[in-house]
Design an enzyme around this catalytic site. Structure first.
Site, mmCIF file in Angstrom:
data_model
loop_
_atom_site.group_PDB
_atom_site.id
_atom_site.type_symbol
_atom_site.label_atom_id
_atom_site.label_comp_id
_atom_site.label_asym_id
_atom_site.label_seq_id
_atom_site.Cartn_x
_atom_site.Cartn_y
_atom_site.Cartn_z
ATOM 1 N N HIS A 1 -11.492 -9.188 1.561
ATOM 2 C CA HIS A 1 -10.823 -8.580 0.405
ATOM 3 C C HIS A 1 -9.762 -9.544 -0.107
ATOM 4 O O HIS A 1 -8.830 -9.877 0.609
ATOM 5 C CB HIS A 1 -10.156 -7.249 0.796
ATOM 6 C CG HIS A 1 -11.133 -6.123 0.961
ATOM 7 N ND1 HIS A 1 -10.757 -4.811 0.987
ATOM 8 C CD2 HIS A 1 -12.491 -6.125 1.100
ATOM 9 C CE1 HIS A 1 -11.834 -4.049 1.130
ATOM 10 N NE2 HIS A 1 -12.899 -4.829 1.214
ATOM 11 N N TYR B 1 -4.093 1.725 -2.950
ATOM 12 C CA TYR B 1 -2.846 2.322 -2.465
ATOM 13 C C TYR B 1 -2.232 3.080 -3.640
ATOM 14 O O TYR B 1 -1.888 2.460 -4.657
ATOM 15 C CB TYR B 1 -1.865 1.240 -2.006
ATOM 16 C CG TYR B 1 -2.206 0.602 -0.685
ATOM 17 C CD1 TYR B 1 -3.159 -0.403 -0.589
ATOM 18 C CD2 TYR B 1 -1.553 0.999 0.492
ATOM 19 C CE1 TYR B 1 -3.460 -1.002 0.632
ATOM 20 C CE2 TYR B 1 -1.850 0.399 1.714
ATOM 21 C CZ TYR B 1 -2.801 -0.593 1.778
ATOM 22 O OH TYR B 1 -3.086 -1.171 2.984
ATOM 23 N N PRO C 1 1.759 2.780 9.482
ATOM 24 C CA PRO C 1 0.470 2.157 9.145
ATOM 25 C C PRO C 1 0.356 1.617 7.726
ATOM 26 O O PRO C 1 -0.642 0.986 7.383
ATOM 27 C CB PRO C 1 -0.535 3.297 9.362
ATOM 28 C CG PRO C 1 0.256 4.554 9.243
ATOM 29 C CD PRO C 1 1.646 4.231 9.694
ATOM 30 N N LYS D 1 -0.253 -3.435 9.763
ATOM 31 C CA LYS D 1 0.209 -4.575 10.560
ATOM 32 C C LYS D 1 0.032 -4.410 12.069
ATOM 33 O O LYS D 1 0.148 -5.386 12.821
ATOM 34 C CB LYS D 1 1.707 -4.811 10.294
ATOM 35 C CG LYS D 1 1.986 -5.402 8.930
ATOM 36 C CD LYS D 1 1.657 -6.868 8.904
ATOM 37 C CE LYS D 1 1.801 -7.479 7.541
ATOM 38 N NZ LYS D 1 0.529 -7.975 6.987
ATOM 39 N N TYR E 1 1.263 -9.108 2.982
ATOM 40 C CA TYR E 1 0.036 -8.377 3.327
ATOM 41 C C TYR E 1 -0.965 -9.266 4.061
ATOM 42 O O TYR E 1 -1.612 -8.833 5.013
ATOM 43 C CB TYR E 1 -0.591 -7.804 2.059
ATOM 44 C CG TYR E 1 -1.553 -6.661 2.325
ATOM 45 C CD1 TYR E 1 -1.128 -5.338 2.257
ATOM 46 C CD2 TYR E 1 -2.880 -6.903 2.646
ATOM 47 C CE1 TYR E 1 -2.003 -4.283 2.508
ATOM 48 C CE2 TYR E 1 -3.760 -5.864 2.902
ATOM 49 C CZ TYR E 1 -3.314 -4.560 2.828
ATOM 50 O OH TYR E 1 -4.186 -3.524 3.084
HETATM 51 C C1 PHB Z 1 -7.631 1.599 7.409
HETATM 52 O O1 PHB Z 1 -8.652 1.138 6.876
HETATM 53 O O2 PHB Z 1 -7.699 2.382 8.367
HETATM 54 C C2 PHB Z 1 -6.296 1.193 6.881
HETATM 55 C C3 PHB Z 1 -6.232 0.224 5.894
HETATM 56 C C4 PHB Z 1 -4.998 -0.147 5.388
HETATM 57 C C5 PHB Z 1 -3.848 0.448 5.861
HETATM 58 C C6 PHB Z 1 -3.903 1.399 6.859
HETATM 59 C C7 PHB Z 1 -5.134 1.774 7.377
HETATM 60 O O3 PHB Z 1 -2.663 0.084 5.338
#
Ligand code: PHB
Length: 391
Positions: free
Chosen positions: A75, A201, A293, A297, A385
């Site tokens: 990604h 997000y 989460p 990280k 990120y």
């Molecule tokens: C996930 O795919 O479980 C996931 C992805 C990004 C995040 C948190 C969890 O920031």
């Protein structure tokens, strides 16, 4: 009681413990990995799914995973959704790096396979694990599935035993830092097609939502909920109507839905314990630090810890450099605090505060529009990120 002698006893057989064992094996250092969980339990416990560039490199370069490149998805950015519109942040353009969508459960499968192939001493499904004499000659004792007591004697014990670590309390003196948040995440898996090419997000008046992915037909999603939320109180209809409400907007984005096949409420806090070493005991990953989460990280930090740890243990155990472990805490924590800040920052930028004040809402929108509208703002997000390059 049976006794095994080894150089490093690793308490915790998740990705951090297995990766350390693998790296030590490549340096000719033998270890024993101990975990109270069964392999099947770890393989089916859903965790985050984003790997930083350096975590992917570590998996590939150490020979632990080819699959991350063939079955993972690269990604090159994320979508930030606010004000009812998606805004793409292009990591490749801003910092020349990508992340990989490759679930933690797959990382575990690869590492477990690699250690098994290389004859690793892995002991899962044990109970009553205790760690003794970490400032002298360390020992780990446990009881196996048949009720027989075992002892593992080692030069170094590594606590890679996660957020409910038993090793953490053996560091004395220790200092702990906490940040609690007045909310949690509701996480679920669903049988649906992807809603977007990359993760979305979302900040909305009703709170945060995240659309992540697993495969072509199974997706992982989250939304901000109350800290004590009961997952059984959420029917499939209620889940989707909340997700629709949070992701509604005026662009052509369509939330793709389907049967919900798993749901849970995730703990949400920031935590650091220092030092990460006490005598012949060292901590790695969630045993020493937890991040919310939002920035994905957790696993990345754990892998960064064990990369540093493998290097200092090689110096200590192969090159007889007794001082090698001295710098471990400082090196590990310098990355941990950056990630603590990043996770906290993303969280506060995207989540609804308890009071949901107008000031906070407009301030968040101000920050988000700065972020997506400016080279510097986008680069700030992209660098954090994708992960700070290791020294
Ligand atoms: C996930 O795919 O479980 C996931 C992805 C990004 C995040 C948190 C969890 O920031």
């Amino acid at each position: 009681m049976s006794t095994t002698r080894t150089r490093v006893a690793i308490v915790g057989g998740g990705p951090a413990g297995l990766m350390l064992s693998h790296l030590l094996h490549l340096s000719g250092i033998e270890s024993v990995v101990l975990d109270h969980r069964e392999v099947a339990e770890i393989e089916t416990t859903h965790r985050a799914g984003i790997l930083e560039r350096d975590a992917v490199r570590l998996l590939v370069d150490s020979g632990a995973s080819e699959r991350v490149l063939t079955e993972g998805d690269r990604h090159g950015g994320i979508h930030l959704r606010f004000g009812g519109v998606n805004h793409h942040v292009d990591f490749e353009r801003h910092v020349g790096a990508s992340v990989w969508l490759y679930p933690q459960t797959e990382v575990f499968v690869d590492l477990h396979r690699t250690r098994t192939r290389d004859g690793g001493d892995l002991r899962y499904g044990i109970s009553g694990t205790q760690v003794h004499d970490v400032t002298g000659s360390p020992r780990v004792t446990y009881v196996d599935a048949e009720g027989v007591t075992h002892e593992v004697r080692a030069e170094i014990v590594v606590g890679a035993d996660g957020s409910r670590s038993i090793c953490r309390a053996l560091v004395d003196p220790r200092k702990q830092y906490f940040r609690e948040y007045p909310f949690a995440w509701f996480g679920f898996l669903c049988e649906a097609p992807k809603s977007a090419d990359e993760l979305v997000y979302t900040r909305s008046e009703r709170g945060f939502a995240l659309i992540s992915q697993r495969t072509e037909d199974v997706q992982r999603m989250y939304f901000q909920c109350d800290a004590g939320e009961d997952p059984t109180a959420w029917s499939e209809d209620r889940i989707w109507s909340e997700m629709h409400a949070r992701t509604a907007g005026h662009d052509d984005f369509v939330l793709r839905t389907g049967p919900v096949i798993e749901k849970s409420v995730l703990p949400f806090r920031s935590f650091v314990q220092t030092p990460m070493r006490h005598g012949n005991l060292v901590l790695a990953g969630d045993a020493a630090h937890t991040v919310p989460p939002t920035g994905a990280k957790g696993l990345n930090l754990a892998l960064a810890d064990v990369r540093v740890l493998a290097e200092v243990l090689e110096r200590a155990l192969v090159k007889d450099d007794a001082a090698a472990l001295d710098g471990y805490t400082e090196r590990a924590l310098s990355r941990v605090w950056k990630a603590q800040h990043f996770s906290y920052w993303m969280t506060t930028m995207l989540h609804r505060t308890a009071e949901g004040s107008d000031f906070d809402e407009l301030r968040q929108l101000g920050e988000l529009s700065w972020l997506v509208g400016s080279e510097a703002g986008s680069a700030y997000l992209a660098e954090g990120y994708t992960g700070w390059p290791s020294r």
